[in-house]
Design a protein around this motif. Structure first.
Motif, PDB file in Angstrom:
ATOM      1  N   PHE A  70       0.832  -1.197   0.000  1.00 12.53           N
ATOM      2  CA  PHE A  70       0.000   0.000   0.000  1.00 12.53           C
ATOM      3  C   PHE A  70       0.868   1.250   0.000  1.00 12.53           C
ATOM      4  N   ARG A  71       0.419   2.258  -0.752  1.00 15.74           N
ATOM      5  CA  ARG A  71       1.129   3.541  -0.774  1.00 15.74           C
ATOM      6  C   ARG A  71       0.119   4.668  -0.875  1.00 15.74           C
ATOM      7  N   ASP A  91      -3.964   0.426  -3.047  1.00 13.87           N
ATOM      8  CA  ASP A  91      -3.687  -0.895  -2.500  1.00 13.87           C
ATOM      9  C   ASP A  91      -3.437  -1.844  -3.666  1.00 13.87           C
ATOM     10  N   PRO A  92      -2.188  -2.284  -3.871  1.00 16.11           N
ATOM     11  CA  PRO A  92      -1.901  -3.196  -4.981  1.00 16.11           C
ATOM     12  C   PRO A  92      -2.271  -4.646  -4.680  1.00 16.11           C
ATOM     13  N   LYS A  93      -2.793  -4.886  -3.497  1.00 17.35           N
ATOM     14  CA  LYS A  93      -3.241  -6.218  -3.067  1.00 17.35           C
ATOM     15  C   LYS A  93      -2.132  -7.262  -3.131  1.00 17.35           C
ATOM     16  N   PRO A  96       1.967  -7.420  -8.545  1.00 15.07           N
ATOM     17  CA  PRO A  96       2.538  -6.377  -9.406  1.00 15.07           C
ATOM     18  C   PRO A  96       1.580  -5.910 -10.511  1.00 15.07           C
ATOM     19  N   ASP A  97       0.445  -6.595 -10.669  1.00 19.71           N
ATOM     20  CA  ASP A  97      -0.518  -6.275 -11.721  1.00 19.71           C
ATOM     21  C   ASP A  97      -1.340  -5.043 -11.338  1.00 19.71           C
ATOM     22  N   GLU A  98      -1.116  -3.931 -12.031  1.00 17.16           N
ATOM     23  CA  GLU A  98      -1.835  -2.687 -11.719  1.00 17.16           C
ATOM     24  C   GLU A  98      -3.327  -2.784 -12.010  1.00 17.16           C
TER      25      GLU A  98
END
Length: 182
Positions: A70-71, A91-93, A96-98
């Protein structure tokens, strides 16, 4: 810049925040700043009581989200009529898949406590916009936030969704048989 006029942003008593840091919001003697490291800080700009300038008053983070990448994604903003700070994040969960990233909007009190949090199905890359009416008192001024999938959502400063709305009759007297859309 480097020199005597800089304030280091410390994640812990000895570790500087890895950043990058977003543009600060200055409110009186306090600086609010968010970081792509997943932290939001309240820092004294001027000496306050026994606190010297540059003191981190509080740091907000959600460790579980931070551990999976998270950022925060934009600068915090402070509501002009209420002592609330709004800051968006992604939250990228843990992948690496945006394409599966989701957005989060936090509402924090000026002492760093979480007031509310709203999650979105797609990423939020920009700060919310605050809408107020100078000619009339609004009980709940609204925030407008856009997502990376092209949706715009309106949220009351209390955290209630204003648009889209579910079907029903609302305190305004308006009835929406099919609700409203984004």
């Amino acid at each position: 810049p480097a020199g005597d006029l800089t304030i280091p942003v410390l994640e812990t008593a000895t570790d500087q925040d890895p950043g990058p840091l977003f543009a600060p919001w200055i409110e009186g003697a306090t600086i609010y700043i968010s970081s792509a490291s997943g932290n939001v800080y309240s820092i004294t700009r001027d000496p306050v009581g026994s606190l010297p300038a540059g003191t981190v008053r509080w740091r907000f983070t959600e460790r579980i989200l931070q551990e999976r990448g998270f950022r925060f994604s934009a600068r915090p903003i402070v509501h002009p009529l209420q002592p609330l700070i709004y800051v968006p994040g992604i939250d990228p969960k843990g992948t690496p898949d945006e394409a599966d990233d989701s957005g989060v909007l936090y509402s924090l009190e000026v002492d760093g406590r979480l007031f509310w949090r709203r999650d979105f199905e797609s990423a939020v890359h920009a700060s919310a916009s605050i809408w107020t009416t100078p000619s009339a008192v609004q009980l709940s001024p609204s925030l407008w936030i856009g997502t990376s999938s092209g949706f715009v959502v309106s949220i009351a400063s209390t955290g209630e969704y204003l648009a889209p709305l579910a079907p029903g009759t609302y305190p305004s007297g308006n009835t929406y048989l099919w609700g409203t859309d984004d």
